[in-house]
Write a protein that holds these residues in place. Sequence first.
Motif, PDB file in Angstrom:
ATOM      1  N   MET A   1       0.825  -1.196   0.000  1.00 48.51           N
ATOM      2  CA  MET A   1       0.000   0.000   0.000  1.00 48.51           C
ATOM      3  C   MET A   1       0.868   1.259   0.000  1.00 48.51           C
ATOM      4  O   MET A   1       0.576   2.219  -0.694  1.00 48.51           O
ATOM      5  CB  MET A   1      -0.934  -0.040   1.223  1.00 48.51           C
ATOM      6  CG  MET A   1      -1.857   1.123   1.322  1.00 48.51           C
ATOM      7  SD  MET A   1      -2.969   1.133  -0.102  1.00 48.51           S
ATOM      8  CE  MET A   1      -3.841   2.618   0.133  1.00 48.51           C
ATOM      9  N   ALA A   2       1.937   1.224   0.786  1.00 50.61           N
ATOM     10  CA  ALA A   2       2.816   2.395   0.843  1.00 50.61           C
ATOM     11  C   ALA A   2       3.516   2.627  -0.492  1.00 50.61           C
ATOM     12  O   ALA A   2       3.681   3.769  -0.920  1.00 50.61           O
ATOM     13  CB  ALA A   2       3.836   2.243   1.973  1.00 50.61           C
ATOM     14  N   ALA A   3       3.906   1.544  -1.167  1.00 56.05           N
ATOM     15  CA  ALA A   3       4.538   1.698  -2.484  1.00 56.05           C
ATOM     16  C   ALA A   3       3.533   2.242  -3.493  1.00 56.05           C
ATOM     17  O   ALA A   3       3.863   3.125  -4.296  1.00 56.05           O
ATOM     18  CB  ALA A   3       5.094   0.356  -2.963  1.00 56.05           C
ATOM     19  N   PHE A   4       2.298   1.736  -3.460  1.00 58.20           N
ATOM     20  CA  PHE A   4       1.241   2.243  -4.330  1.00 58.20           C
ATOM     21  C   PHE A   4       1.008   3.732  -4.064  1.00 58.20           C
ATOM     22  O   PHE A   4       0.944   4.540  -4.991  1.00 58.20           O
ATOM     23  CB  PHE A   4      -0.049   1.445  -4.098  1.00 58.20           C
ATOM     24  CG  PHE A   4      -1.226   1.942  -4.899  1.00 58.20           C
ATOM     25  CD1 PHE A   4      -1.417   1.520  -6.198  1.00 58.20           C
ATOM     26  CD2 PHE A   4      -2.139   2.826  -4.344  1.00 58.20           C
ATOM     27  CE1 PHE A   4      -2.501   1.967  -6.950  1.00 58.20           C
ATOM     28  CE2 PHE A   4      -3.227   3.285  -5.078  1.00 58.20           C
ATOM     29  CZ  PHE A   4      -3.408   2.862  -6.382  1.00 58.20           C
ATOM     30  N   ALA A   5       0.896   4.102  -2.797  1.00 59.59           N
ATOM     31  CA  ALA A   5       0.648   5.495  -2.422  1.00 59.59           C
ATOM     32  C   ALA A   5       1.802   6.400  -2.850  1.00 59.59           C
ATOM     33  O   ALA A   5       1.582   7.508  -3.358  1.00 59.59           O
ATOM     34  CB  ALA A   5       0.426   5.598  -0.912  1.00 59.59           C
ATOM     35  N   GLY A   6       3.031   5.930  -2.665  1.00 58.38           N
ATOM     36  CA  GLY A   6       4.194   6.733  -3.060  1.00 58.38           C
ATOM     37  C   GLY A   6       4.257   6.962  -4.555  1.00 58.38           C
ATOM     38  O   GLY A   6       4.476   8.079  -5.025  1.00 58.38           O
ATOM     39  N   HIS A   7       4.043   5.895  -5.310  1.00 59.54           N
ATOM     40  CA  HIS A   7       4.081   6.031  -6.764  1.00 59.54           C
ATOM     41  C   HIS A   7       2.927   6.886  -7.292  1.00 59.54           C
ATOM     42  O   HIS A   7       3.112   7.696  -8.199  1.00 59.54           O
ATOM     43  CB  HIS A   7       4.060   4.655  -7.438  1.00 59.54           C
ATOM     44  CG  HIS A   7       5.406   4.047  -7.607  1.00 59.54           C
ATOM     45  ND1 HIS A   7       5.916   3.146  -6.721  1.00 59.54           N
ATOM     46  CD2 HIS A   7       6.352   4.205  -8.567  1.00 59.54           C
ATOM     47  CE1 HIS A   7       7.117   2.773  -7.131  1.00 59.54           C
ATOM     48  NE2 HIS A   7       7.401   3.401  -8.245  1.00 59.54           N
ATOM     49  N   LEU A   8       1.726   6.700  -6.742  1.00 57.00           N
ATOM     50  CA  LEU A   8       0.595   7.493  -7.210  1.00 57.00           C
ATOM     51  C   LEU A   8       0.821   8.970  -6.906  1.00 57.00           C
ATOM     52  O   LEU A   8       0.582   9.832  -7.756  1.00 57.00           O
ATOM     53  CB  LEU A   8      -0.712   7.025  -6.570  1.00 57.00           C
ATOM     54  CG  LEU A   8      -1.964   7.652  -7.168  1.00 57.00           C
ATOM     55  CD1 LEU A   8      -3.097   6.663  -7.193  1.00 57.00           C
ATOM     56  CD2 LEU A   8      -2.373   8.916  -6.463  1.00 57.00           C
ATOM     57  N   SER A   9       1.301   9.271  -5.711  1.00 58.06           N
ATOM     58  CA  SER A   9       1.550  10.669  -5.341  1.00 58.06           C
ATOM     59  C   SER A   9       2.648  11.283  -6.209  1.00 58.06           C
ATOM     60  O   SER A   9       2.569  12.453  -6.580  1.00 58.06           O
ATOM     61  CB  SER A   9       1.924  10.764  -3.859  1.00 58.06           C
ATOM     62  OG  SER A   9       0.857  10.305  -3.061  1.00 58.06           O
ATOM     63  N   GLU A  10       3.641  10.487  -6.538  1.00 57.29           N
ATOM     64  CA  GLU A  10       4.702  10.949  -7.436  1.00 57.29           C
ATOM     65  C   GLU A  10       4.155  11.169  -8.846  1.00 57.29           C
ATOM     66  O   GLU A  10       4.425  12.193  -9.482  1.00 57.29           O
ATOM     67  CB  GLU A  10       5.822   9.908  -7.452  1.00 57.29           C
ATOM     68  CG  GLU A  10       7.017  10.290  -8.281  1.00 57.29           C
ATOM     69  CD  GLU A  10       8.106   9.230  -8.251  1.00 57.29           C
ATOM     70  OE1 GLU A  10       8.896   9.206  -9.214  1.00 57.29           O
ATOM     71  OE2 GLU A  10       8.174   8.438  -7.295  1.00 57.29           O
ATOM     72  N   GLY A  11       3.377  10.223  -9.338  1.00 56.09           N
ATOM     73  CA  GLY A  11       2.779  10.359 -10.667  1.00 56.09           C
ATOM     74  C   GLY A  11       1.852  11.558 -10.764  1.00 56.09           C
ATOM     75  O   GLY A  11       1.776  12.215 -11.803  1.00 56.09           O
ATOM     76  N   ALA A  12       1.149  11.850  -9.683  1.00 57.28           N
ATOM     77  CA  ALA A  12       0.262  13.015  -9.664  1.00 57.28           C
ATOM     78  C   ALA A  12       1.054  14.296  -9.867  1.00 57.28           C
ATOM     79  O   ALA A  12       0.650  15.176 -10.640  1.00 57.28           O
ATOM     80  CB  ALA A  12      -0.507  13.073  -8.349  1.00 57.28           C
ATOM     81  N   ALA A  13       2.190  14.390  -9.199  1.00 60.02           N
ATOM     82  CA  ALA A  13       3.020  15.590  -9.359  1.00 60.02           C
ATOM     83  C   ALA A  13       3.590  15.675 -10.770  1.00 60.02           C
ATOM     84  O   ALA A  13       3.603  16.747 -11.383  1.00 60.02           O
ATOM     85  CB  ALA A  13       4.151  15.582  -8.333  1.00 60.02           C
ATOM     86  N   ILE A  14       4.044  14.548 -11.289  1.00 59.45           N
ATOM     87  CA  ILE A  14       4.623  14.531 -12.628  1.00 59.45           C
ATOM     88  C   ILE A  14       3.615  15.017 -13.665  1.00 59.45           C
ATOM     89  O   ILE A  14       3.930  15.827 -14.531  1.00 59.45           O
ATOM     90  CB  ILE A  14       5.146  13.122 -12.972  1.00 59.45           C
ATOM     91  CG1 ILE A  14       6.358  12.780 -12.111  1.00 59.45           C
ATOM     92  CG2 ILE A  14       5.475  13.004 -14.455  1.00 59.45           C
ATOM     93  CD1 ILE A  14       6.761  11.317 -12.153  1.00 59.45           C
ATOM     94  N   ASP A  15       2.400  14.502 -13.579  1.00 60.33           N
ATOM     95  CA  ASP A  15       1.397  14.792 -14.603  1.00 60.33           C
ATOM     96  C   ASP A  15       0.566  16.045 -14.348  1.00 60.33           C
ATOM     97  O   ASP A  15       0.016  16.615 -15.293  1.00 60.33           O
ATOM     98  CB  ASP A  15       0.453  13.599 -14.760  1.00 60.33           C
ATOM     99  CG  ASP A  15       1.114  12.430 -15.474  1.00 60.33           C
ATOM    100  OD1 ASP A  15       2.294  12.528 -15.820  1.00 60.33           O
ATOM    101  OD2 ASP A  15       0.431  11.411 -15.673  1.00 60.33           O
ATOM    102  N   TRP A  16       0.428  16.468 -13.089  1.00 57.72           N
ATOM    103  CA  TRP A  16      -0.543  17.517 -12.790  1.00 57.72           C
ATOM    104  C   TRP A  16       0.032  18.799 -12.197  1.00 57.72           C
ATOM    105  O   TRP A  16      -0.690  19.788 -12.090  1.00 57.72           O
ATOM    106  CB  TRP A  16      -1.630  16.954 -11.868  1.00 57.72           C
ATOM    107  CG  TRP A  16      -2.444  15.903 -12.555  1.00 57.72           C
ATOM    108  CD1 TRP A  16      -2.353  14.558 -12.396  1.00 57.72           C
ATOM    109  CD2 TRP A  16      -3.449  16.116 -13.548  1.00 57.72           C
ATOM    110  NE1 TRP A  16      -3.232  13.909 -13.220  1.00 57.72           N
ATOM    111  CE2 TRP A  16      -3.927  14.856 -13.942  1.00 57.72           C
ATOM    112  CE3 TRP A  16      -3.987  17.259 -14.137  1.00 57.72           C
ATOM    113  CZ2 TRP A  16      -4.925  14.701 -14.907  1.00 57.72           C
ATOM    114  CZ3 TRP A  16      -4.982  17.092 -15.090  1.00 57.72           C
ATOM    115  CH2 TRP A  16      -5.434  15.829 -15.463  1.00 57.72           C
ATOM    116  N   ALA A  17       1.291  18.836 -11.801  1.00 55.87           N
ATOM    117  CA  ALA A  17       1.838  20.040 -11.155  1.00 55.87           C
ATOM    118  C   ALA A  17       1.775  21.261 -12.071  1.00 55.87           C
ATOM    119  O   ALA A  17       1.314  22.338 -11.662  1.00 55.87           O
ATOM    120  CB  ALA A  17       3.275  19.797 -10.695  1.00 55.87           C
ATOM    121  N   ALA A  18       2.242  21.118 -13.291  1.00 55.84           N
ATOM    122  CA  ALA A  18       2.236  22.263 -14.214  1.00 55.84           C
ATOM    123  C   ALA A  18       0.813  22.685 -14.561  1.00 55.84           C
ATOM    124  O   ALA A  18       0.526  23.891 -14.675  1.00 55.84           O
ATOM    125  CB  ALA A  18       3.017  21.924 -15.481  1.00 55.84           C
TER     126      ALA A  18
END
Length: 187
Positions: A1-18
Amino acid sequence: MAAFAGHLSEGAAIDWAALHARWILDTDPAAAPLAYTIFAVAMTTVRLLGDPIRARLGSVRTIQLAGVLATCGYVLVLGAPLTGEALRVVCAWTGWALAGVGLATVVPVIFSAVGAAGGPVGRALSLVTAFGYSGMLVGPAVLGYVAEASSLPVALIIPGALAAVIALSGAPAIRALPRADRVPVES
């Protein structure tokens, strides 16, 4: 679960920050991509320092701190529109930097802890990796659907909440793993 949460949170920043900077904060189109750049630079810098950090703090404290920092980062990003016009971008960029700092050590610490657990490491690591990368692949798309149905700030609550999950569940998950030096050797 922690790996899923870490990757999803990272992917969110990659795709949605800008896009958050452009659509929500009304940042100039030329400056909006700096939100992701700040996240990436912070994450890369801390990821390069991750082993010394983990060696000093230990895996449990490192993942707790990582989750807290990432959560604080997402809180700043989500709160940025509520600040004055002059502070919006600074608040969001600080948030993306904190999220990058926090998320930088999550996956390496989890992978390292699973590897140190002994036993059928290949099987365990492939399972953790599959869950983790599924968060990276599925997460940003799900956030897109949520953003379309409601708004991008509402969608970004998901990775913020998952960063809190890292802070709360990462340490117990690492503690629950057997350590290779405590596992009896079979003759």
